[in-house]
Scaffold this active site. Structure first.
Site, short mmCIF file in Angstrom:
data_model
loop_
_atom_site.label_atom_id
_atom_site.label_comp_id
_atom_site.label_asym_id
_atom_site.label_seq_id
_atom_site.Cartn_x
_atom_site.Cartn_y
_atom_site.Cartn_z
N ARG A 46 0.85 -1.21 0.00
CA ARG A 46 0.00 0.00 0.00
C ARG A 46 0.88 1.25 0.00
O ARG A 46 0.59 2.23 -0.67
CB ARG A 46 -0.96 0.01 1.20
CG ARG A 46 -1.62 1.37 1.42
CD ARG A 46 -2.96 1.31 2.14
NE ARG A 46 -2.93 0.54 3.35
CZ ARG A 46 -2.34 0.93 4.50
NH1 ARG A 46 -1.72 2.08 4.58
NH2 ARG A 46 -2.37 0.15 5.55
N TYR A 84 -15.57 16.02 -17.12
CA TYR A 84 -15.91 14.59 -17.07
C TYR A 84 -17.04 14.36 -16.06
O TYR A 84 -17.00 14.89 -14.94
CB TYR A 84 -14.66 13.81 -16.69
CG TYR A 84 -14.90 12.33 -16.60
CD1 TYR A 84 -15.15 11.58 -17.76
CD2 TYR A 84 -14.90 11.66 -15.38
CE1 TYR A 84 -15.39 10.22 -17.68
CE2 TYR A 84 -15.15 10.31 -15.31
CZ TYR A 84 -15.39 9.60 -16.46
OH TYR A 84 -15.63 8.26 -16.38
N ASP A 114 -6.56 18.28 -15.75
CA ASP A 114 -6.83 16.89 -16.11
C ASP A 114 -6.40 16.75 -17.57
O ASP A 114 -7.06 17.25 -18.47
CB ASP A 114 -8.32 16.58 -15.90
CG ASP A 114 -8.67 15.14 -16.23
OD1 ASP A 114 -7.95 14.51 -17.05
OD2 ASP A 114 -9.67 14.64 -15.70
N LYS A 121 -7.21 5.61 -20.23
CA LYS A 121 -7.41 6.02 -21.63
C LYS A 121 -6.11 5.85 -22.42
O LYS A 121 -5.67 4.75 -22.63
CB LYS A 121 -7.93 7.46 -21.67
CG LYS A 121 -9.02 7.77 -20.62
CD LYS A 121 -10.35 7.08 -20.89
CE LYS A 121 -11.29 7.10 -19.70
NZ LYS A 121 -11.64 8.42 -19.16
C1 LIG Z 1 -12.24 8.74 -17.81
C2 LIG Z 1 -11.88 10.05 -17.28
C3 LIG Z 1 -11.73 10.26 -15.90
C4 LIG Z 1 -12.00 9.16 -14.89
O1 LIG Z 1 -11.06 8.15 -15.00
P1 LIG Z 1 -11.38 6.63 -14.57
O2 LIG Z 1 -10.11 5.94 -14.86
O3 LIG Z 1 -12.54 6.18 -15.40
O4 LIG Z 1 -11.73 6.66 -13.13
C5 LIG Z 1 -11.35 11.52 -15.46
N1 LIG Z 1 -11.15 12.53 -16.32
C6 LIG Z 1 -11.30 12.37 -17.64
C7 LIG Z 1 -11.06 13.52 -18.55
C8 LIG Z 1 -11.68 11.14 -18.17
O5 LIG Z 1 -11.84 11.00 -19.48
#
Ligand SMILES: *Cc1c(COP(=O)(O)O)cnc(C)c1O
Length: 381
Positions: free
Chosen positions: A46, A98, A170, A195
């Protein structure tokens, strides 16, 4: 070091006894201490794990950051950043954000007594109006998703730093391959590594990258204290995915550019949203701050039935939320990824189709979309 070299040249100081060229998966919860009083570098997964350490080092390199931390999901990464805030603090974030981030901020973070304000982040005046003495953090996405709106990172960072407010970006939509917000003045970079960084739709993970040692110390504490760090196996998968980040993104982006041009030439399409098109309202700004337009294109048809029909007709794109995969994906954000926030996001057209372009042959994708469009005409008009 050149970015292509960085992708496959590891600089981590984690030592493997057999000098394996692929980082081993240290699938262990615990590590034995050298002696009763001498702990080794790793004691409990952890708090720290060698596979995760190599990955975090690699991600810091790619973002030109001093420190990077990995989490179970992108949302867990965003949640860790919000843990920097205390009761009474204020956070500003974008209208076109998001859906899961919106849910987290408006339902859980706000319940902790943190004020939230949602604005159009492309408008610097909107920030000036929204900032209060309690504002501690601004969270933006640029390009935003699914409207591909562009926010000037440097201009915003300058404004916020005057007021001692931290800027978090982000950066999921472009990945560090195409944009490095810390270099433009941001304090915190966040990724859903689910992604582009992973690229194969085979894991969920999140990243926080920073340069400031004090923020890093707090994020490390939060990561350990809340127990949301990435496990060894997905860390290894992500290390593997990152090696081809450049190859994938260059191919996907080149194809996306062809598709965006193709869609723009079609009379059945009302509007194409893609920062690589010279008619995008912030084309120049995006060119200035990013190394490419990315792999996500949105477009409208002017008619919801038409859009639903196109999504249903495609043979080569999977109807799926998410983006950044090798496989091309198609979705109707209003009805899918953004359904829970569509009331807050007034600008989101119901007929907006989002395409995430993968590595399939551009001609095949154009032909596929073409058959969707021509079938639309005969079936609906
Ligand atoms: C998918 C996404 C998230 C969340 O990520 P997860 O891995 O699904 O928890 C946050 N910000 C953006 C821009 C995203 O496309």
């Amino acid at each position: 070091m050149n970015r292509w070299t960085k992708l496959v040249h590891q600089t981590s100081d984690v030592v493997d006894a057999y000098a394996a060229n692929s980082t081993p998966i240290y699938q262990t919860a615990t590590f034995a201490q050298a002696t009763l009083t001498n702990a080794n570098r790793f004691d409990y997964s952890r708090s720290g794990n060698p596979t995760r350490s190599v990955l975090e080092n690699q991600l810091a390199n790619l973002e030109s950051a001093q420190y990077a931390f990995t989490f179970n999901t992108g949302i867990a990464a965003i949640n860790a950043v919000t843990q920097l805030l205390n009761q009474g603090d204020h956070i500003i974030f974008g209208n076109d954000i998001y859906g899961g981030t919106h849910r987290l901020l408006t339902q859980l973070v706000s319940a902790r007594g943190i004020q939230t304000t949602q604005i159009d982040t492309t408008d610097i005046q909107a920030f000036k109006n929204a900032i209060t003495p309690a504002t501690k953090l601004v969270l933006i996405e640029t390009p935003s998703n699914p409207l591909l709106l562009i926010t000037d990172i440097q201009q915003l960072a300058d404004l916020l730093h005057e007021k001692k407010i931290k800027l978090a970006v982000d950066n999921t939509l472009l990945s560090p391959w195409l944009q490095q917000p810390l270099q433009l003045g941001a304090d915190i970079v966040i990724h859903s590594a689910t992604k582009h960084l992973a690229g194969h739709s085979d894991l969920t993970a999140g990243v926080v990258a920073v340069n400031d040692g004090q923020i890093a110390e707090k994020i490390a504490f939060i990561q350990n204290a809340t127990g949301c760090a990435l496990a060894p196996f997905p860390a290894w998968l992500l290390l593997r995915g990152i090696k081809t980040l450049g190859l994938r993104l260059e191919r996907q982006q080149a194809t996306a550019t062809i598709i965006a041009d193709f869609l723009s030439s079609k009379s059945a399409i009302k509007q194409v949203y893609y920062p690589g098109l010279s008619n995008h309202p912030n084309y120049d700004l995006h060119q200035k701050q990013a190394q490419g337009p990315g792999t996500v294109i949105s477009f409208t048809t002017g008619n919801i039935e038409k859009s639903q029909h196109i999504v249903a007709q495609t043979k080569l794109c999977k109807i799926s939320v998410s983006f950044g995969s090798l496989v091309s994906l198609i979705s109707l954000p209003y009805h899918m990824s953004h359904a829970s926030i569509r009331h807050a996001l007034q600008q989101l057209p119901e007929d907006l189709i989002r395409l995430s372009i993968g590595i399939k042959e551009p001609i095949d994708l154009c032909n596929d979309l073409d058959q969707c469009l021509s079938n639309t005409k005969t079936n609906l008009n």
